[in-house]
Motif scaffolding. Structure first.
Motif, PDB file in Angstrom:
ATOM      1  N   ASP A 189       2.484  13.734   4.081  1.00 29.78           N
ATOM      2  CA  ASP A 189       0.998  13.567   3.939  1.00 29.78           C
ATOM      3  C   ASP A 189       0.768  12.164   3.824  1.00 29.78           C
ATOM      4  OD1 ASP A 189       0.793  16.306   4.135  1.00 29.78           O
ATOM      5  OD2 ASP A 189       0.352  16.549   2.199  1.00 29.78           O
ATOM      6  N   ILE A 190       1.404  11.367   2.991  1.00 31.21           N
ATOM      7  CA  ILE A 190       1.333   9.970   2.785  1.00 31.21           C
ATOM      8  C   ILE A 190       1.371   9.112   3.844  1.00 31.21           C
ATOM      9  CG2 ILE A 190       2.234   7.851   1.593  1.00 31.21           C
ATOM     10  CD1 ILE A 190       3.017  10.002  -0.863  1.00 31.21           C
ATOM     11  N   ALA A 191       2.498   9.456   4.846  1.00 31.18           N
ATOM     12  CA  ALA A 191       2.673   8.850   6.153  1.00 31.18           C
ATOM     13  C   ALA A 191       1.477   9.157   6.994  1.00 31.18           C
ATOM     14  CB  ALA A 191       3.957   9.208   6.804  1.00 31.18           C
ATOM     15  N   ARG A 192       1.000  10.376   7.204  1.00 31.73           N
ATOM     16  CA  ARG A 192      -0.105  10.736   8.025  1.00 31.73           C
ATOM     17  C   ARG A 192      -1.336  10.008   7.516  1.00 31.73           C
ATOM     18  NH1 ARG A 192      -1.606  16.157   6.591  1.00 31.73           N
ATOM     19  NH2 ARG A 192      -2.829  14.723   4.824  1.00 31.73           N
ATOM     20  N   ASP A 193      -1.616   9.878   6.199  1.00 35.04           N
ATOM     21  CA  ASP A 193      -2.607   9.202   5.896  1.00 35.04           C
ATOM     22  C   ASP A 193      -2.695   7.786   6.193  1.00 35.04           C
ATOM     23  OD1 ASP A 193      -3.841  11.725   5.262  1.00 35.04           O
ATOM     24  OD2 ASP A 193      -3.410  11.604   2.925  1.00 35.04           O
ATOM     25  N   LEU A 194      -1.694   7.165   5.664  1.00 30.42           N
ATOM     26  CA  LEU A 194      -1.700   5.567   5.789  1.00 30.42           C
ATOM     27  C   LEU A 194      -1.358   5.335   7.026  1.00 30.42           C
ATOM     28  CD1 LEU A 194       0.809   4.546   2.650  1.00 30.42           C
ATOM     29  CD2 LEU A 194      -1.996   4.636   2.871  1.00 30.42           C
ATOM     30  N   ALA A 195      -0.767   5.836   8.064  1.00 27.94           N
ATOM     31  CA  ALA A 195      -0.558   5.690   9.453  1.00 27.94           C
ATOM     32  C   ALA A 195      -1.965   5.811  10.124  1.00 27.94           C
ATOM     33  CB  ALA A 195       0.184   6.583  10.057  1.00 27.94           C
TER      34      ALA A 195
ATOM     35  N   ARG B 116       7.120   4.796  10.681  1.00 27.92           N
ATOM     36  CA  ARG B 116       7.286   3.705   9.876  1.00 27.92           C
ATOM     37  C   ARG B 116       7.065   3.662   8.636  1.00 27.92           C
ATOM     38  NH1 ARG B 116       6.410  -0.337   6.669  1.00 27.92           N
ATOM     39  NH2 ARG B 116       5.736  -2.332   7.235  1.00 27.92           N
ATOM     40  N   ILE B 117       5.924   4.293   8.425  1.00 29.54           N
ATOM     41  CA  ILE B 117       5.441   4.549   6.939  1.00 29.54           C
ATOM     42  C   ILE B 117       6.338   5.677   6.452  1.00 29.54           C
ATOM     43  CG2 ILE B 117       3.504   5.327   5.712  1.00 29.54           C
ATOM     44  CD1 ILE B 117       2.599   2.941   7.080  1.00 29.54           C
ATOM     45  N   TYR B 118       6.574   6.605   6.945  1.00 31.72           N
ATOM     46  CA  TYR B 118       7.286   7.579   6.407  1.00 31.72           C
ATOM     47  C   TYR B 118       8.737   7.163   5.872  1.00 31.72           C
ATOM     48  CZ  TYR B 118       9.808  11.809   5.476  1.00 31.72           C
ATOM     49  OH  TYR B 118      10.427  12.861   5.060  1.00 31.72           O
ATOM     50  N   ASP B 119       9.405   6.184   6.705  1.00 28.42           N
ATOM     51  CA  ASP B 119      10.726   5.702   6.315  1.00 28.42           C
ATOM     52  C   ASP B 119      10.759   4.792   5.068  1.00 28.42           C
ATOM     53  OD1 ASP B 119      11.962   7.116   8.461  1.00 28.42           O
ATOM     54  OD2 ASP B 119      12.226   5.357   9.740  1.00 28.42           O
ATOM     55  N   GLN B 120       9.476   4.082   5.136  1.00 27.03           N
ATOM     56  CA  GLN B 120       9.409   3.046   3.912  1.00 27.03           C
ATOM     57  C   GLN B 120       8.993   3.799   2.833  1.00 27.03           C
ATOM     58  OE1 GLN B 120      10.028  -0.040   4.175  1.00 27.03           O
ATOM     59  NE2 GLN B 120       9.929  -0.309   2.124  1.00 27.03           N
ATOM     60  N   ALA B 121       8.152   4.704   2.910  1.00 27.88           N
ATOM     61  CA  ALA B 121       7.826   5.636   1.839  1.00 27.88           C
ATOM     62  C   ALA B 121       8.953   6.326   1.254  1.00 27.88           C
ATOM     63  CB  ALA B 121       6.579   6.685   2.076  1.00 27.88           C
ATOM     64  N   LEU B 122       9.839   6.841   1.752  1.00 26.67           N
ATOM     65  CA  LEU B 122      11.127   7.585   1.485  1.00 26.67           C
ATOM     66  C   LEU B 122      12.158   6.551   0.732  1.00 26.67           C
ATOM     67  CD1 LEU B 122      12.936  10.191   1.565  1.00 26.67           C
ATOM     68  CD2 LEU B 122      13.987   9.271   3.772  1.00 26.67           C
ATOM     69  N   HIS B 123      12.044   5.574   1.138  1.00 22.97           N
ATOM     70  CA  HIS B 123      12.996   4.305   0.556  1.00 22.97           C
ATOM     71  C   HIS B 123      12.295   4.287  -0.987  1.00 22.97           C
ATOM     72  CE1 HIS B 123      14.999   0.689  -0.483  1.00 22.97           C
ATOM     73  NE2 HIS B 123      13.782   0.188  -0.709  1.00 22.97           N
TER      74      HIS B 123
ATOM     75  N   ALA C 137       1.004  -1.039  -0.042  1.00 22.36           N
ATOM     76  CA  ALA C 137      -0.069  -0.096  -0.014  1.00 22.36           C
ATOM     77  C   ALA C 137       0.815   1.247  -0.126  1.00 22.36           C
ATOM     78  CB  ALA C 137      -0.940   0.014   1.272  1.00 22.36           C
ATOM     79  N   ILE C 138       1.992   1.210   0.843  1.00 22.64           N
ATOM     80  CA  ILE C 138       2.808   2.501   0.683  1.00 22.64           C
ATOM     81  C   ILE C 138       3.459   2.613  -0.625  1.00 22.64           C
ATOM     82  CG2 ILE C 138       5.124   3.329   1.920  1.00 22.64           C
ATOM     83  CD1 ILE C 138       4.342   1.475   4.209  1.00 22.64           C
ATOM     84  N   HIS C 139       3.817   1.616  -1.077  1.00 24.40           N
ATOM     85  CA  HIS C 139       4.551   1.644  -2.496  1.00 24.40           C
ATOM     86  C   HIS C 139       3.591   2.132  -3.643  1.00 24.40           C
ATOM     87  CE1 HIS C 139       6.289   0.052  -6.437  1.00 24.40           C
ATOM     88  NE2 HIS C 139       7.395   0.141  -5.726  1.00 24.40           N
ATOM     89  N   GLN C 140       2.355   1.652  -3.354  1.00 21.46           N
ATOM     90  CA  GLN C 140       1.294   1.937  -4.309  1.00 21.46           C
ATOM     91  C   GLN C 140       0.783   3.845  -4.233  1.00 21.46           C
ATOM     92  OE1 GLN C 140      -0.282  -0.169  -6.773  1.00 21.46           O
ATOM     93  NE2 GLN C 140      -0.743   1.862  -7.773  1.00 21.46           N
ATOM     94  N   ALA C 141       1.007   4.003  -2.897  1.00 23.56           N
ATOM     95  CA  ALA C 141       0.661   5.606  -2.730  1.00 23.56           C
ATOM     96  C   ALA C 141       1.824   6.341  -3.061  1.00 23.56           C
ATOM     97  CB  ALA C 141       0.352   5.651  -1.088  1.00 23.56           C
TER      98      ALA C 141
END
Length: 292
Positions: free
Chosen positions: A262-268, A277-284, A248-252
């Protein structure tokens, strides 16, 4: 009929917070009519609107305006009158004063001074819509009007996304469709009910998912009238596994060029997991995409 004769007055002095109809003028309690007929003064959000209501019920009382643009200065005057022993009714244009309407400052000031405050309950748009929504009523969150600032509104919705009970919003017809799109983006396409023009001639309820409501409004074209929107709470779904969350993070990140915060906030909020955890993965994932 209520009497306007001074000899019939029996109200003790104080502030009477009087609920008025949200549409149908018959939706007013006998006690509210009695209070409005016997107070010394009616503080109204719109004196023209309230004068029509009083005239409909054969009541003639002095009126003074009390709205969001004059409530600071008008509060001081009304408090002085209350301290002098006046009986004042506080009313809004529709429903219960101070609930997404002016009046909070006056009630707060009266309470701070130990002045008598009397609730005169009646109809509320939020409870009216909830009672016929078919959505769970044992627990609910009344949000009222969401923030007009986009970033603040996004934060509000992200905070609400994890709640498991019914959400109640007020929204203007001009902002409604854009707001529905934001709800779907943050909360998902949940069951919902839109109440429009409740208790009035053109009363309407639109039921279905949020996307169903959007399609129904698109067919209508112009949207008019007061709108109350109820949205189902987050479902008690089984928690997602790490692989599903990562997908889901990758898709977002692929679908949205929004800031990672914003992505981290919404998915968290959606998955009820740690935001960092969401932010770090999204950054990757974002770095990997930028290299392509």
């Amino acid at each position: 009929m209520p009497s306007n004769s001074p000899t019939d007055k029996s109200l003790p002095p104080g502030l009477y917070v009087v609920t008025t109809p949200i549409g149908n003028m018959a939706d007013i309690t006998l006690r509210a009519l009695k209070v409005l007929a016997e107070v010394d003064l009616v503080a109204a959000e719109d004196t023209r609107h309230t004068r029509r209501l009083l005239a409909h019920h054969h009541i003639d009382r002095p009126l003074v305006s009390y709205h969001e643009h004059n409530e600071i200065e008008r509060t001081a005057t009304l408090i002085q009158q209350l301290e002098a022993g006046t009986a004042i009714a506080l009313v809004s244009d529709a429903g219960t004063p101070t609930v997404s309407d002016p009046g909070y400052r006056l009630v707060q000031a009266a309470a701070e001074r130990g002045l008598p405050i009397f609730p005169v309950p009646g109809v509320s748009a939020a409870i009216t819509a909830l009672s016929v929504s078919g959505l769970p009523t044992d627990q609910f969150t009344f949000v009222g009007f969401p923030s007009r600032k986009k970033n603040r509104r996004a934060e509000q919705l992200a905070d609400l996304a994890r709640l498991s009970h019914t959400l109640i919003f007020y929204q203007s017809p001009q902002r409604l469709q854009a707001f529905l799109d934001e709800l779907i983006e943050t909360l998902g396409d949940r069951p919902a009910v839109l109440g429009r023009e409740m208790t009035k001639l053109h009363e309407e309820f639109i039921r279905g998912t949020l996307s169903d409501i959007i399609r129904a409004l698109d067919r209508k074209g112009t949207i008019k009238g007061e709108c109350t929107l109820l949205v189902a709470g987050a479902g008690a779904a089984e928690p997602l596994g790490e692989e599903e969350i990562d997908a889901a993070i990758h898709q977002a990140v692929e679908d949205r060029r929004a800031p990672l915060s914003d992505i981290a906030r919404d998915l968290a909020a959606r998955f009820n997991v740690n935001r960092k955890r969401i932010y770090d993965q999204a950054l990757h994932y974002r770095k990997a995409l930028d290299k392509k």
